[in-house]
Design a protein around this motif. Structure first.
Motif, short mmCIF file in Angstrom:
data_model
loop_
_atom_site.label_atom_id
_atom_site.label_comp_id
_atom_site.label_asym_id
_atom_site.label_seq_id
_atom_site.Cartn_x
_atom_site.Cartn_y
_atom_site.Cartn_z
N SER B 46 27.24 111.83 42.47
CA SER B 46 28.55 111.51 43.05
C SER B 46 29.65 111.74 42.03
O SER B 46 30.74 112.22 42.37
CB SER B 46 28.59 110.07 43.53
N ASP B 174 29.22 113.53 50.41
CA ASP B 174 28.42 112.61 49.61
C ASP B 174 27.53 111.77 50.52
O ASP B 174 27.99 110.84 51.16
CB ASP B 174 29.33 111.71 48.77
N GLU B 175 26.28 112.14 50.62
CA GLU B 175 25.31 111.48 51.49
C GLU B 175 25.89 111.24 52.89
O GLU B 175 25.93 110.11 53.38
CB GLU B 175 24.85 110.15 50.88
#
Ligand SMILES: Nc1ncnc2c1ncn2[C@@H]1O[C@H](COP(=O)(O)OP(=O)(O)O)[C@@H](O)[C@H]1O
Ligand SMILES: [Mg+2]
Lengths: 221, 253
Positions: B46, B174-175
């Motif tokens: 991240s 991000d995810e």
């Protein structure tokens, strides 16, 4: 921390099953060779009957492989181990078939007078047994060097088989009464050469599992 | 056709105060490709993603070294317009975060911020973005009801539509599916395959299977370092590095 302990246990179980099948196929090949060399029809029949168990085990391992692929979505070496197990069991099953073929030749020849002694034939039985034993050992120990040695021996088996063919043809030309027996002996040599080929397939698969290199059809000299 | 590098980092280091969270990351992202960043939690995925659109600037006490480029431009060039940069590099977060406004307004928001006033142009772009985010059919009859009435999966696709509305060149995710159920996850994954025709996508995911399904290239991070990057096909069948192998086969993590 080990994340997929349960899955890796199943992979070990898979290898155990393949090894069990390998032991049966190897025994079948050994016994078929013994029955051939010793004109032992009882042993030849044992080999023929025993093939059912090898086939059943192949089916069981196939089901297990599919299950692992579907449920555990393996990757990298785990994936190669499963694909490799599929290839190896396929070759083990064929090894069982070759043992049965050889046993049929032995059954036939056991009812006839012996053929002229052929030293190359004995040599070929030794070579193919050694190739098979080494291929299986390379699988157990994930020994790439040993697997490569098996591949290198494949030429030797092919050459021997060719020499045997020539010699039996000579024998048959001089002595026509042995033609029928001679043809069976030539077929037997062919089965032994196939044992070498299949052992080489197993060895190539070991290299694939360990290194990810696809050496199929390449490592034979 | 020569591959076009859209984003590249060279010797990138990143610090939270004294703590070095990224160590010498050199990595290139090709245009119209999906690149997945994988690695155990805390390895810096991240952080790396946030460097690309300078989201880390907002965290006090942080420091960047090395080079990051978008096309030929230096992302950390002094005086660079960060708002303009974030228009070119959109971002989608782990948890869907729609504004408490209507569906329409959520997507139109970025356009308004960027000074678009033409009502018709805005409307056209909202529709187009909802279509691209594969949400249009589900919301076309309720564009003016609250975005908060949508399901989690729909909200996430709305956030994707919002990111797409300003026509970014790169989309960072991000995810994006980690808070979604399997069906909604599948929709997002399908969407990613579609989106790469028009955008360059960099996705962080904790699911190896997801990385394998959606990406063209995969980069494996471990403890702030880039351990291995390769075509996804190669990474998941024949990784070269032992640490990568152990991680993707679940032997650690
Ligand atoms: N705002 C922050 N302040 C200080 N340290 C942080 C901050 N955000 C992340 N970190 C640390 O940086 C490292 C990388 O974190 P992160 O990039 O979030 O990893 P990942 O996304 O791979 O899980 C971790 O050790 C984390 O604790
Ligand atoms: Mg993260």
């Amino acid at each position: 921390m080990e994340q997929r302990a349960h899955f890796h246990k199943k992979l070990e179980e898979l290898k155990m099953q393949v090894l069990r099948m390998a032991a049966l196929s190897e025994k079948a090949v050994y016994n078929s060779i013994k029955s051939y060399l010793e004109y032992n029809s009882d042993l030849a029949e044992d080999v023929i009957m025993g093939d059912i168990e090898i086939n059943d085990l192949e089916n069981a391992i196939d089901r297990f492989n599919l299950e692992l692929l579907a449920l555990d979505q393996p990757m990298a070496k785990d994936l190669r181990s499963i694909v490799g197990a599929m290839r190896i069991t396929m070759n083990l099953e064929r090894l069982g078939d070759e043992a049965v073929n050889l046993a049929h030749r032995a059954l036939f020849l056991s009812t006839r007078p012996p053929l002229p002694y052929n030293q190359k034939m004995e040599q070929l039985t030794e070579t193919s047994k050694k190739m098979l034993a080494s291929a299986l050992k390379s699988f157990v120990e994930e020994d790439v060097k040993l697997a490569e040695q098996v591949c290198a021996m494949d030429n030797e088996a092919d050459e021997l088989s060719l020499k045997i063919l020539k010699q039996y043809i000579n024998d048959m030309v001089t002595e026509s009464r042995i033609v029928e027996r001679g043809v069976h002996a030539i077929m037997a040599a062919r089965h032994l050469e196939r044992v070498g080929d299949l052992a080489t397939n197993v060895a190539e698969t070991v290299i694939f599992i360990v290194e990810g290199e696809n050496v199929k059809h390449r490592c034979r000299g | 056709m020569a591959k076009q590098i859209k984003v590249a980092s060279e010797g990138l280091n990143f610090y939270y105060g004294e703590f070095k969270a990224l160590d010498n990351i050199t990595l290139e992202f090709e245009e119209h490709q999906v690149t997945a960043l994988i690695g155990p939690s805390g390895c810096g995925k991240s952080t790396y993603l946030r460097c690309i659109n300078r989201m880390n600037d907002l965290i006090p006490g942080t420091r960047v070294e090395g080079r990051l480029t978008l096309g030929n431009e230096d992302i950390y060039a002094p005086g660079l317009d960060v708002v303009a940069l974030r228009r070119r590099i959109g971002m989608v977060f782990q948890k869907p975060n729609p504004f408490p406004k209507t569906i329409f307004e959520n997507v139109a928001y970025g356009l308004r911020v960027n000074g678009v006033r033409d009502k018709q142009a805005i409307e056209q772009q909202v529709v187009e973005s909802l279509r691209r985010a594969a949400l249009w059919d589900e919301v076309k009859d309720r564009l003016h009801s609250s975005a908060l009435g949508l399901s989690g999966g729909q909200q996430q696709r709305l956030c994707i539509a919002r990111a797409l509305a300003v026509e970014p060149e790169v989309v960072l995710m991000d995810e994006p599916a980690s808070a979604l159920d399997p069906i909604a996850t599948q929709k997002i994954e399908d969407l990613i395959h579609e989106l790469k025709k028009n955008f360059t996508i960099i996705i962080v995911t904790h699911s190896m299977q997801q990385a394998a399904r959606v990406s063209d290239r995969t980069a494996f991070f471990y403890m702030g370092r880039l351990i291995e990057v390769d075509r996804t096909k190669t990474m998941f069948t024949q990784p070269k590095n032992k640490q990568t192998e152990d991680y993707i086969t679940g032997r650690f993590g």
